[in-house]
Structures are given as C-alpha cells and as structure tokens.
Design a protein around this motif. Structure first.
Motif, PDB file in Angstrom:
ATOM      1  N   MET A  28       8.187  40.051  56.448  1.00 49.75           N
ATOM      2  CA  MET A  28       6.911  40.656  56.835  1.00 49.75           C
ATOM      3  C   MET A  28       6.999  42.186  56.758  1.00 49.75           C
ATOM      4  O   MET A  28       7.987  42.773  57.204  1.00 49.75           O
ATOM      5  CB  MET A  28       6.532  40.243  58.256  1.00 49.75           C
ATOM      6  CG  MET A  28       6.319  38.749  58.426  1.00 49.75           C
ATOM      7  SD  MET A  28       4.869  38.136  57.539  1.00 49.75           S
ATOM      8  CE  MET A  28       5.617  37.252  56.206  1.00 49.75           C
ATOM      9  N   THR A  29       5.970  42.803  56.187  1.00 45.44           N
ATOM     10  CA  THR A  29       5.942  44.259  56.040  1.00 45.44           C
ATOM     11  C   THR A  29       4.734  44.842  56.770  1.00 45.44           C
ATOM     12  O   THR A  29       3.888  44.108  57.298  1.00 45.44           O
ATOM     13  CB  THR A  29       5.850  44.655  54.551  1.00 45.44           C
ATOM     14  OG1 THR A  29       4.555  44.284  54.057  1.00 45.44           O
ATOM     15  CG2 THR A  29       6.943  44.000  53.719  1.00 45.44           C
ATOM     16  N   SER A  30       4.631  46.151  56.758  1.00 42.89           N
ATOM     17  CA  SER A  30       3.516  46.811  57.434  1.00 42.89           C
ATOM     18  C   SER A  30       2.177  46.444  56.793  1.00 42.89           C
ATOM     19  O   SER A  30       1.139  46.539  57.445  1.00 42.89           O
ATOM     20  CB  SER A  30       3.708  48.331  57.418  1.00 42.89           C
ATOM     21  OG  SER A  30       3.785  48.794  56.089  1.00 42.89           O
ATOM     22  N   ASP A  82      10.325  40.803  60.371  1.00 45.31           N
ATOM     23  CA  ASP A  82      10.737  39.420  60.611  1.00 45.31           C
ATOM     24  C   ASP A  82      10.853  38.675  59.286  1.00 45.31           C
ATOM     25  O   ASP A  82      10.034  38.861  58.377  1.00 45.31           O
ATOM     26  CB  ASP A  82       9.723  38.684  61.492  1.00 45.31           C
ATOM     27  CG  ASP A  82       9.784  39.078  62.958  1.00 45.31           C
ATOM     28  OD1 ASP A  82      10.677  39.868  63.330  1.00 45.31           O
ATOM     29  OD2 ASP A  82       8.936  38.589  63.727  1.00 45.31           O
ATOM     30  N   LEU A  83      11.868  37.864  59.185  1.00 47.73           N
ATOM     31  CA  LEU A  83      12.021  36.971  58.045  1.00 47.73           C
ATOM     32  C   LEU A  83      11.406  35.638  58.458  1.00 47.73           C
ATOM     33  O   LEU A  83      11.903  34.974  59.375  1.00 47.73           O
ATOM     34  CB  LEU A  83      13.499  36.794  57.679  1.00 47.73           C
ATOM     35  CG  LEU A  83      13.815  35.849  56.525  1.00 47.73           C
ATOM     36  CD1 LEU A  83      13.093  36.269  55.249  1.00 47.73           C
ATOM     37  CD2 LEU A  83      15.309  35.766  56.298  1.00 47.73           C
ATOM     38  N   MET A 105       8.956  29.360  61.208  1.00 48.37           N
ATOM     39  CA  MET A 105      10.082  29.906  61.962  1.00 48.37           C
ATOM     40  C   MET A 105      10.199  31.395  61.647  1.00 48.37           C
ATOM     41  O   MET A 105       9.857  31.820  60.540  1.00 48.37           O
ATOM     42  CB  MET A 105      11.383  29.201  61.564  1.00 48.37           C
ATOM     43  CG  MET A 105      11.335  27.684  61.627  1.00 48.37           C
ATOM     44  SD  MET A 105      11.191  27.042  63.294  1.00 48.37           S
ATOM     45  CE  MET A 105      12.829  27.412  63.925  1.00 48.37           C
ATOM     46  N   ALA A 106      10.703  32.183  62.600  1.00 39.64           N
ATOM     47  CA  ALA A 106      10.908  33.609  62.351  1.00 39.64           C
ATOM     48  C   ALA A 106      12.261  34.040  62.891  1.00 39.64           C
ATOM     49  O   ALA A 106      12.650  33.658  63.997  1.00 39.64           O
ATOM     50  CB  ALA A 106       9.796  34.440  62.989  1.00 39.64           C
ATOM     51  N   TRP A 109      14.305  40.762  63.116  1.00 39.61           N
ATOM     52  CA  TRP A 109      15.144  41.677  62.357  1.00 39.61           C
ATOM     53  C   TRP A 109      16.146  42.412  63.237  1.00 39.61           C
ATOM     54  O   TRP A 109      17.211  42.809  62.784  1.00 39.61           O
ATOM     55  CB  TRP A 109      14.288  42.685  61.587  1.00 39.61           C
ATOM     56  CG  TRP A 109      13.568  43.664  62.478  1.00 39.61           C
ATOM     57  CD1 TRP A 109      12.347  43.487  63.062  1.00 39.61           C
ATOM     58  CD2 TRP A 109      14.026  44.946  62.895  1.00 39.61           C
ATOM     59  NE1 TRP A 109      12.011  44.570  63.818  1.00 39.61           N
ATOM     60  CE2 TRP A 109      13.034  45.501  63.737  1.00 39.61           C
ATOM     61  CE3 TRP A 109      15.182  45.695  62.658  1.00 39.61           C
ATOM     62  CZ2 TRP A 109      13.157  46.742  64.331  1.00 39.61           C
ATOM     63  CZ3 TRP A 109      15.304  46.930  63.240  1.00 39.61           C
ATOM     64  CH2 TRP A 109      14.300  47.447  64.070  1.00 39.61           C
ATOM     65  N   ASN A 110      15.847  42.592  64.508  1.00 34.63           N
ATOM     66  CA  ASN A 110      16.704  43.403  65.376  1.00 34.63           C
ATOM     67  C   ASN A 110      17.445  42.578  66.420  1.00 34.63           C
ATOM     68  O   ASN A 110      17.931  43.119  67.400  1.00 34.63           O
ATOM     69  CB  ASN A 110      15.872  44.485  66.072  1.00 34.63           C
ATOM     70  CG  ASN A 110      14.755  43.901  66.918  1.00 34.63           C
ATOM     71  OD1 ASN A 110      14.464  42.715  66.818  1.00 34.63           O
ATOM     72  ND2 ASN A 110      14.145  44.718  67.735  1.00 34.63           N
ATOM     73  N   GLU A 111      17.527  41.285  66.219  1.00 34.86           N
ATOM     74  CA  GLU A 111      18.237  40.430  67.166  1.00 34.86           C
ATOM     75  C   GLU A 111      19.186  39.513  66.402  1.00 34.86           C
ATOM     76  O   GLU A 111      18.920  39.138  65.278  1.00 34.86           O
ATOM     77  CB  GLU A 111      17.248  39.571  67.967  1.00 34.86           C
ATOM     78  CG  GLU A 111      16.288  40.367  68.819  1.00 34.86           C
ATOM     79  CD  GLU A 111      15.257  39.482  69.511  1.00 34.86           C
ATOM     80  OE1 GLU A 111      15.421  38.248  69.529  1.00 34.86           O
ATOM     81  OE2 GLU A 111      14.275  40.041  70.032  1.00 34.86           O
TER      82      GLU A 111
END
Length: 182
Positions: A28-30, A82-83, A105-106, A109-111
């Motif tokens: 996911m992008t901006s 998020d992927l 599912m996600a 990115w920072n966990e």
C-alpha cells in the motif's frame, strides 16, 4: 475466445478447491489512502475483486464476471507501507456461478508480527462465453474440513440471497399493484 463444448448433464467435470486457490499481494502506498491516512476501502475492494476474479477464471477455465459481493467486512485499518495479501478460493459452484471466499491479511511495515486478518468478503461470479452468455463451470470438490464448512456456509448464503431477491421482487410487485409509484 471460442466456445468450448459443454459436457452432458450427467458428466459434470470436477475440480478440487486447491486447483484455483490463489494469493494476490500488494504494498500500500500514499496513492491508496483516504483523508484519514488509511487505505481506502475501495482500494481493498478492488484487490478483493481482482483476486476473486482470478480464482473464478482459473476454476471455470475462462472468463467470469462479478455478479455480486456479499458481506465485505473491514476488521482493521490498512496503512501506507502495509503488505496486503488477498487470499481467495472457490467455496461453492452452481451450474454457471461460483462463490469465491476472500480473506484479506496485512503485514505491518514497522512491526515484526505475523500478518493479521484485516477483512473478508464473499463474491459470486458467473462464467460467461465469448458472447457474454452463461456457461457451465466445473463442480468444486471440498478437500479439507475447512473447505467442507465453507461449502456448507456458501449454500446458506446462496439460499439467503435467493430468498432476499424473491422477497424484494414480491414487495415491489405488491406496491405496483397497489398503485404506489416509487
């Protein structure tokens, strides 16, 4: 696309649920966000429709179109970075229609935690030929206990869809007979 011969009524081809199961992944992008900074529900719904369409086409062996989407549920917000993994499989088949179940599912990115379920949906697809007419689909054969449960639940959802459609049609006909112009 050329029309393929259809098997006789008593000779319906079959495919196991695993034959068409697929996962579509997307970062996911901006460009995917709304004013709150989370991913638009419509972006997720498009990914769901894309994955379900791939599964329906794979199972039916040709083009299939979205007929309806049931119970799109958003459980958690999806954020930039998020992927997202969209997992889909055929749960049930009729003569020319298929219910496809989708789990979203996600991975944050920072966990460093496992992917979590952020959504789910059920879609109905109709297999069509080159002229857009319905065509026969192989029967889906559930393989696992989970597949069998999904098959049974899909039958319940189908019954409810048909009953709802019938009830609405009857209500509209009744209102028209009473001279009520909506």
């Amino acid at each position: 696309m050329t029309d393929q011969p259809q098997p006789p009524e008593g000779d319906v081809p079959v495919k196991p649920t695993s034959a068409s199961r697929t996962t579509l992944s997307h970062i996911m992008t901006s460009h995917d966000t709304n004013l709150l900074g989370t991913v638009h529900g419509g972006v997720i719904m498009k990914l769901v429709d894309d994955a379900a369409g791939a599964v329906a086409g794979r199972h039916s062996g040709g083009p299939a179109v979205t007929a309806s989407m049931d119970e799109m549920v958003f459980l958690e917000p999806v954020r930039v970075g998020d992927l997202v993994h969209v997992r889909a499989q055929v749960n049930w088949t009729g003569r020319s229609s298929m219910e496809v179940g989708v789990r979203v599912m996600a991975e944050r990115w920072n966990e460093s935690t496992p992917a979590q379920q952020v959504g789910s949906a059920y879609l109905v697809f109709a297999a069509v030929d080159g002229e857009g007419k319905p065509r026969r689909v192989p029967e889906v054969v559930p393989e696992t206990e989970r597949d069998k449960r999904r098959y049974q639940e899909a039958q319940i959802r189908r019954t409810h869809r048909l009953a709802r459609r019938r009830a609405i049609k009857e209500l509209r006909e009744q209102r028209a007979a009473e001279g009520i112009d909506d």
